[in-house]
Design an enzyme around this catalytic site. Structure first.
Site, PDB file in Angstrom:
ATOM      1  N   GLY C  73       0.658  -1.325  -0.217  1.00  0.00           N
ATOM      2  CA  GLY C  73      -0.011   0.180   0.065  1.00  0.00           C
ATOM      3  C   GLY C  73       0.887   1.380  -0.098  1.00  0.00           C
ATOM      4  N   CYS C 131      -2.021   3.596 -10.510  1.00  0.00           N
ATOM      5  CA  CYS C 131      -3.235   3.857  -9.397  1.00  0.00           C
ATOM      6  C   CYS C 131      -4.376   4.695 -10.435  1.00  0.00           C
ATOM      7  CB  CYS C 131      -2.718   4.930  -8.441  1.00  0.00           C
ATOM      8  SG  CYS C 131      -1.908   6.229  -9.133  1.00  0.00           S
ATOM      9  N   LYS C 165       6.421   3.522 -15.515  1.00  0.00           N
ATOM     10  CA  LYS C 165       6.086   2.046 -15.136  1.00  0.00           C
ATOM     11  C   LYS C 165       4.879   1.635 -15.411  1.00  0.00           C
ATOM     12  CE  LYS C 165       7.231  -1.123 -11.559  1.00  0.00           C
ATOM     13  NZ  LYS C 165       8.060  -1.187 -10.464  1.00  0.00           N
ATOM     14  N   ILE C 191       7.194  -5.444 -15.785  1.00  0.00           N
ATOM     15  CA  ILE C 191       5.840  -5.181 -15.478  1.00  0.00           C
ATOM     16  C   ILE C 191       5.745  -4.832 -13.865  1.00  0.00           C
ATOM     17  CG2 ILE C 191       4.901  -6.842 -17.071  1.00  0.00           C
ATOM     18  CD1 ILE C 191       4.486  -9.101 -14.819  1.00  0.00           C
ATOM     19  N   THR C 193       3.080  -5.506 -10.298  1.00  0.00           N
ATOM     20  CA  THR C 193       2.695  -6.809 -10.035  1.00  0.00           C
ATOM     21  C   THR C 193       1.307  -7.037 -10.745  1.00  0.00           C
ATOM     22  OG1 THR C 193       1.708  -5.499  -8.061  1.00  0.00           O
ATOM     23  CG2 THR C 193       3.807  -6.639  -7.791  1.00  0.00           C
TER      24      THR C 193
HETATM   25  C1  LIG Z   1       6.835  -5.836  -1.830  1.00  0.00           C
HETATM   26  C2  LIG Z   1       6.948  -5.302  -2.951  1.00  0.00           C
HETATM   27  C3  LIG Z   1       6.672  -3.857  -3.121  1.00  0.00           C
HETATM   28  C4  LIG Z   1       6.638  -3.291  -4.143  1.00  0.00           C
HETATM   29  N1  LIG Z   1       6.575  -1.795  -4.152  1.00  0.00           N
HETATM   30  C5  LIG Z   1       6.445  -1.186  -5.253  1.00  0.00           C
HETATM   31  C6  LIG Z   1       6.356   0.426  -5.204  1.00  0.00           C
HETATM   32  O1  LIG Z   1       6.559   0.928  -4.087  1.00  0.00           O
HETATM   33  N2  LIG Z   1       6.482   1.204  -6.398  1.00  0.00           N
HETATM   34  C7  LIG Z   1       6.404   0.377  -7.755  1.00  0.00           C
HETATM   35  O2  LIG Z   1       6.541   0.891  -8.654  1.00  0.00           O
HETATM   36  N3  LIG Z   1       6.530  -0.977  -7.460  1.00  0.00           N
HETATM   37  C8  LIG Z   1       6.591  -1.843  -6.424  1.00  0.00           C
HETATM   38  N4  LIG Z   1       6.672  -3.353  -6.514  1.00  0.00           N
HETATM   39  C9  LIG Z   1       6.798  -3.746  -7.884  1.00  0.00           C
HETATM   40  C10 LIG Z   1       7.938  -4.145  -8.215  1.00  0.00           C
HETATM   41  O3  LIG Z   1       8.805  -3.094  -8.443  1.00  0.00           O
HETATM   42  C11 LIG Z   1       8.037  -4.954  -9.471  1.00  0.00           C
HETATM   43  O4  LIG Z   1       7.562  -4.438 -10.621  1.00  0.00           O
HETATM   44  C12 LIG Z   1       7.190  -6.340  -9.482  1.00  0.00           C
HETATM   45  O5  LIG Z   1       7.490  -6.843  -8.042  1.00  0.00           O
HETATM   46  C13 LIG Z   1       7.702  -7.386 -10.367  1.00  0.00           C
HETATM   47  O6  LIG Z   1       9.178  -7.757 -10.266  1.00  0.00           O
HETATM   48  P1  LIG Z   1       9.615  -9.102  -9.404  1.00  0.00           P
HETATM   49  O7  LIG Z   1       8.894 -10.402  -9.997  1.00  0.00           O
HETATM   50  O8  LIG Z   1      11.097  -9.351  -9.712  1.00  0.00           O
HETATM   51  O9  LIG Z   1       9.454  -8.723  -7.890  1.00  0.00           O
HETATM   52  C14 LIG Z   1       6.648  -3.850  -5.339  1.00  0.00           C
HETATM   53  C15 LIG Z   1       6.794  -5.372  -5.193  1.00  0.00           C
HETATM   54  C16 LIG Z   1       6.912  -5.999  -4.121  1.00  0.00           C
HETATM   55  C17 LIG Z   1       6.954  -7.396  -4.336  1.00  0.00           C
END
Ligand SMILES: Cc1cc2nc3c(=O)[nH]c(=O)nc-3n(C[C@H](O)[C@H](O)[C@H](O)COP(=O)(O)O)c2cc1C
Ligand SMILES: Cc1cc2nc3c(=O)[nH]c(=O)nc-3n(C[C@H](O)[C@H](O)[C@H](O)COP(=O)(O)OP(=O)(O)OC[C@H]3O[C@@H](n4cnc5c(N)ncnc54)[C@H](O)[C@@H]3O)c2cc1C
Ligand SMILES: Cc1cc2nc3c(=O)[nH]c(=O)nc-3n(C[C@H](O)[C@H](O)[C@H](O)COP(=O)(O)OP(=O)(O)OC[C@H]3O[C@@H](n4cnc5c(N)ncnc54)[C@H](O)[C@@H]3O)c2cc1C
Ligand SMILES: Cc1cc2nc3c(=O)[nH]c(=O)nc-3n(C[C@H](O)[C@H](O)[C@H](O)COP(=O)(O)O)c2cc1C
Ligand code: FES
Ligand code: FES
Lengths: 297, 288, 297, 288
Positions: C73, C131, C165, C191, C193
């Site tokens: 969040g 968002c 992003k 990507i 999430t």
């Molecule tokens: C715990 C967590 C917190 C995240 N916080 C953010 C964030 O604050 N801003 C953002 O743009 N993406 C955020 N992401 C998304 C990651 O930057 C990334 O896009 C996504 O996790 C996919 O990559 P991965 O599979 O290597 O984790 C977050 C992901 C995780 C798992």
């Protein structure tokens, strides 16, 4: 006790996901035992298109951690071939038949709907809208206006229940579901496969003959649950939930999130009688005291 | 409904491992299967280890894997494994007392020879598996087996009076098994060839048999998710188009194929549309 | 050799994914060793919003087969708090700093972009557009028109590189990327999430405090690869690929599909120095003869 | 930079299992860690089994798991495990010769007692782990441990002169460990309490200590993905809002908490918006 879904009487809430069980081929492999212990409360056939299709070139399968990806490409005998060869055999199944159809234009979908409207052996139609409308270039099920226009085009052609199979590759599946509902759909089903890709570790080129493919199985379960939840909250029509269901607990989760029926797909590849097993496990879970299922209900 | 195959019981059943043996790098597991029917040579089973195979905790291997039945005697089935990835590795490490989950027998078996022809069996590597049960069920005096080397060739003991070829000459004939096949067909072409092995070997068999006008039945492989016609994933190219190898094979008449090479893969089908911009780092060879 | 990304000199192509590495907290845990062996070629900070946010109530984590789901969040100190407390510390990192920002209206994004425009220690900005725009109700990054309008609004406010992003929960991420490019974005990253959900097995209620969450890790790798491929083919600007990267081979796959840089996210939770390891493995792969990587290149 | 904790080497390192012992249902593993610094009591490590834990084949367990250090002697670390799910199960089955991957020590340790107070250790179940190393590092004569039954209470042998309470009275005092704590505080309240255990026990400790105006340090748990402040996933509710337990804990002064119950979960935060239509089958109790 049995249950009613769009006016169709079903013995339990577990059906198959389109394209993941071929009752005709399974009869060749397993004989009459298939009919004696048919695992699903209704049978959904693989997508039928107007013209016959070979499908995508192989390889068509890739295994993922907790799932798989396919680029089958909707091979089928085409409307005429299906009606001539498959329909008579499928009509002999011990459960209601739902035919899944896809067209590349509203007219094609209309042609398919009209053709099946006259067959009493068809209990309902599922519209696969995960493909582009060649006239607008938009995926029919990714844009609420496209979906509504499609439903308006075909709704008048049959009195049979129309189930719209939603694609998860959409910005707002709940909006698409609402559009389908307003334009007369009787139910929505979801999720179809998530678009994915894998490269051949040796060549660095795409592994799948279709370049990209669709992800299914446990790997998509969390996504399916979120979308079923969002869609169920948005519509009043019936919802068929699917995506990664491998156990009664998975089916129960989808039902708690709002699904009326649950479809089993990929799990049937691992366990041909998965449908019966999931139904039995689900029934077991719901016959436990309610407090174990929900904190307060 | 009359059937072109021994049909499988509907469902997945447990089969306890009762024996495990090694032949060079290959592993043979024997499992009990009192419930199942006796399979025919060339049929296969979809196998899953009962533990640590997908399911609740969802690891890979996730899908079941296809294996020819090696031998079936008195409610016992035998399978031959070659460790080439996570699924075969898991199966190779199973010990007596552990369990498999099996679906089968599946697929169309080898057909009896035509016109009083004598059987000629040709196997390569782990592809010898369906030939063992074939030899148990039919009189087959000529068995030609190809292996990489003497260690792999230990598996030749699974068949009787097999002639062996090894790539490195460390056992039997030094060269490919096709050399032996050519000798045999040259002596007597009133044969029907039953072959299973790697695609290059099968393609050489197909070409040679075509030359000698000898019928050949080839047991093929392709990636399978279900094994009973449900997924349409296992298609191979034939002269009549794509067919599902699990329900319309795995044994195919050689005449139905254009070529065995690429039968389950389509050259250049999946190509990356080269992304438009230069990828400087990749182009440089990637020094960090 | 080093590499240039939007004019920024980087030692190698591996950076962190926003929100998956907190350099300030990591310094408390690991001390100066963190700075001596900083695992990423640039540091991307967690999303900053105009006002401070507590984030979602716990629980915030759920483990999946081959992945995880979070409903963090976007907790953060807000623009003023970040500039006062975090920026000075992050400016001392041995690598360029990319600040990730999110606003709930175009004006809010504008305010963030304008504020960071004057900070020399900020090499680039990443715009998190996953968002809703409170004014239109649409997810800023799920609709090409929304994305274009946002970029047009903020492009003039800074000469720093702007990285958009992208969200994977969109009907057509390539169309969004094209819109971002036309409106002046310097790069896209993807990507973020995938939207998912999980129920508490005991209560049947949503596990996560935020009800739904975002799926990351190996479970999304195939989806990430497909989207990076589609987006790279659609734009000429630079692409940062991410999603489930755990090894050099995964990073290479994203680069073959078109990514210029690769970000490591979830894998850092398992292995705090995953960034360095992935960079080393990648370098190893590309120094093998080319034929091993691609059939023909 | 001065630090409030012993800092961890940056990265994940291998640690070989050198010993495994069982205490009732609990497992103690000893691993070698020559490289790492000596941890302080209350600190924890993120652990992963080197084999069959996520990674290339991606099964669950996927994320590392947090464990208090039980004991640290001469480059050897000990951990105490209770099998409650896939991660702890995997760790419990490890044998000498196998390897862990470890990151740590992490988190803020227990602080020395204030104002010359004597230490009073209170543990419940697997929560006794951080108290063993605390007793090794500080003089702590009073140790009160609660367990379900005599079998679980075997783990009391991990500390010296512990007084035990069991829920079923099968060993020591029949009742909860809080009964013993009340007795001790009644005798002498110039104590500082160090507690670790299930939330209900910790909450009772918190309330009793507040009543006696005795300072208490509580070692808490919450679900963690990373353990070093990267994910913001491990937050707990405190009087000052949400804090990350891995970098701002796991040891917290009791005074910072409103309540231990629900510290890492928010009652009713995640609720299903009840779907609008009746679910006939569910309502019927689901008979098929
Ligand atoms: C715990 C967590 C917190 C995240 N916080 C953010 C964030 O604050 N801003 C953002 O743009 N993406 C955020 N992401 C998304 C990651 O930057 C990334 O896009 C996504 O996790 C996919 O990559 P991965 O599979 O290597 O984790 C977050 C992901 C995780 C798992
Ligand atoms: C009818 C039939 C009979 C067979 N009989 C035998 C037999 O008797 N004995 C025997 O040992 N084998 C037999 N096989 C082959 C056997 O099924 C395969 O070797 C096995 O499925 C490999 O599984 P794996 O997990 O070990 O390897 P995988 O990892 O599945 O790798 C095997 C090949 O699949 C490809 N691959 C790699 N990664 C993936 C992925 N993620 N998804 C999909 N493909 C991937 C690669 O080309 C790789 O070389 C038979 C196959 C068929 C179809
Ligand atoms: C600082 C600290 C120190 C600790 N010290 C110790 C110790 O010394 N000894 C010890 O035994 N334990 C200790 N723990 C607890 C230990 O970390 C957990 O028991 C462990 O993480 C559980 O993992 P698991 O895979 O066995 O169980 P999980 O399956 O992770 O289940 C544990 C709980 O997590 C929830 N859960 C279930 N499924 C999921 C899912 N898919 N995703 C997320 N949550 C789920 C449920 O509430 C379940 O009861 C400590 C924890 C912390 C934070
Ligand atoms: C091999 C395969 C083929 C499929 N073919 C179709 C199809 O023809 N029509 C369709 O609407 N969905 C098709 N699907 C999608 C499934 O019906 C289902 O929506 C999806 O697989 C998610 O469910 P699962 O995770 O239980 O498999 C197919 C899925 C798979 C795996
Ligand atoms: S393996 Fe599924 S159709 Fe053949
Ligand atoms: S566990 Fe990741 S921030 Fe605490």
């Amino acid at each position: 006790m049995s249950l009613r879904f769009c006016g169709i009487e079903l013995a339990h809430p577990i059906i198959n996901a389109s394209g993941t069980f071929d009752a005709i081929a399974a009869r060749r492999a397993f004989g009459d035992e298939l009919l004696e212990h048919f695992p699903f409360a209704a049978f959904v056939s693989k997508t039928v298109t107007v013209k016959p299709r070979q499908g995508n070139p192989p390889p068509r399968l890739w295994e993922l951690p907790g799932g798989m990806m396919n680029s089958i490409g909707l091979p089928n005998k085409g409307l005429a071939g299906y009606v001539e060869h498959d329909l008579p055999e499928l009509a002999r199944l011990p459960v209601p038949l739902i035919v899944n159809v896809m067209g590349f234009s509203r007219d094609e979908v209309g042609e398919l709907v009209r053709a099946f409207a006259e067959h009493d052996e068809v209990a309902a139609l599922e519209l696969n809208v995960s493909c582009p409308n060649v006239e607008t270039g938009l995926i029919m099920g990714a844009d609420p206006r496209e979906t509504a226009a499609l439903l308006e085009h075909v709704r008048g052609l049959t009195s049979k229940p129309l189930i719209v199979k939603l694609t998860p590759n959409a910005s707002d599946p709940a909006a698409v579901a609402r559009a389908a509902e307003s334009a007369g759909a009787d139910a929505v089903s979801l999720i179809n496969t998530l678009r994915g890709m894998a490269l051949d570790p040796r060549s660095g080129e795409p592994w799948l003959g279709g370049v990209s493919g669709g992800v299914s199985g446990p790997a998509v379960r969390a996504v399916a649950l979120a979308q079923v939840h969002a869609v169920s909250a948005a519509v009043d029509i019936a919802v068929v939930g699917m995506g990664g269901v491998g156990s009664g607990a998975d089916a129960r989760d989808l039902m708690l999130a709002g699904a009326d029926l649950v479809a089993v797909g990929t799990e049937s590849f691992r366990d041909p009688t998965a449908g019966s097993r999931v139904a039995a496990e689900l029934s077991e879970l719901f016959s436990e005291p309610a407090g174990d299922v929900r904190r307060d209900s | 409904m009359s059937s072109d195959r021994v049909q499988a019981p509907f469902g997945r059943r447990a089969a306890a491992v009762v024996d495990r043996a090694e032949y060079g790098p290959y592993v043979v597991l024997a499992v009990t299967d009192e419930e199942g029917p006796e399979p025919e040579a060339g049929q296969f089973y979809m196998l899953t280890a009962a533990e640590r195979w997908g399911g609740g905790e969802g690891e890979r291997p996730f899908l079941p894997r296809a294996f020819s039945v090696l031998r079936a005697i008195d409610g016992e089935l035998q399978f031959l494994f070659h460790d080439v990835g996570p699924g075969t590795r898991r199966l190779c490490e199973l010990q007596p007392g552990e369990e498999l989950l099996i679906v089968g027998p599946l697929g169309i078996p080898f057909a009896p020879p035509r016109e009083g022809r004598r059987l000629l069996l040709v196997g390569g590597g782990v592809g010898i598996a369906p030939l063992a049960i074939l030899q148990d069920q039919h009189l087959a005096e000529t068995v030609l087996l190809g292996f990489r080397d003497a260690e792999h060739a230990e598996a030749a003991a699974l068949l009787t009076h097999a002639r062996v070829a090894t790539d490195d000459g460390s056992a039997g004939h030094g060269g490919v098994v096709i050399d032996l096949l050519a000798q045999e067909l040259h002596l007597d072409a009133h044969r029907e060839v039953y072959a299973c092995g790697p695609p290059a070997m099968l393609e050489a068999v197909r070409q040679l048999c075509a030359e000698y006008e000898v019928p050949a039945q080839l047991a093929l492989e392709s990636g399978m998710a279900c094994g009973f016609g449900a997924c349409f994933g296992c298609v191979v190219h034939t002269r009549d188009g794509l067919i599902r190898l699990c329900v319309d094979g795995p044994v195919l008449d050689a005449g139905r194929l254009e070529s065995v090479i690429g039968v389950g893969a389509t050259a250049g089908a999946g190509r990356l549309t080269r992304p438009p911009i230069g990828r400087a780092w990749m182009a440089s060879g990637g020094q960090a």
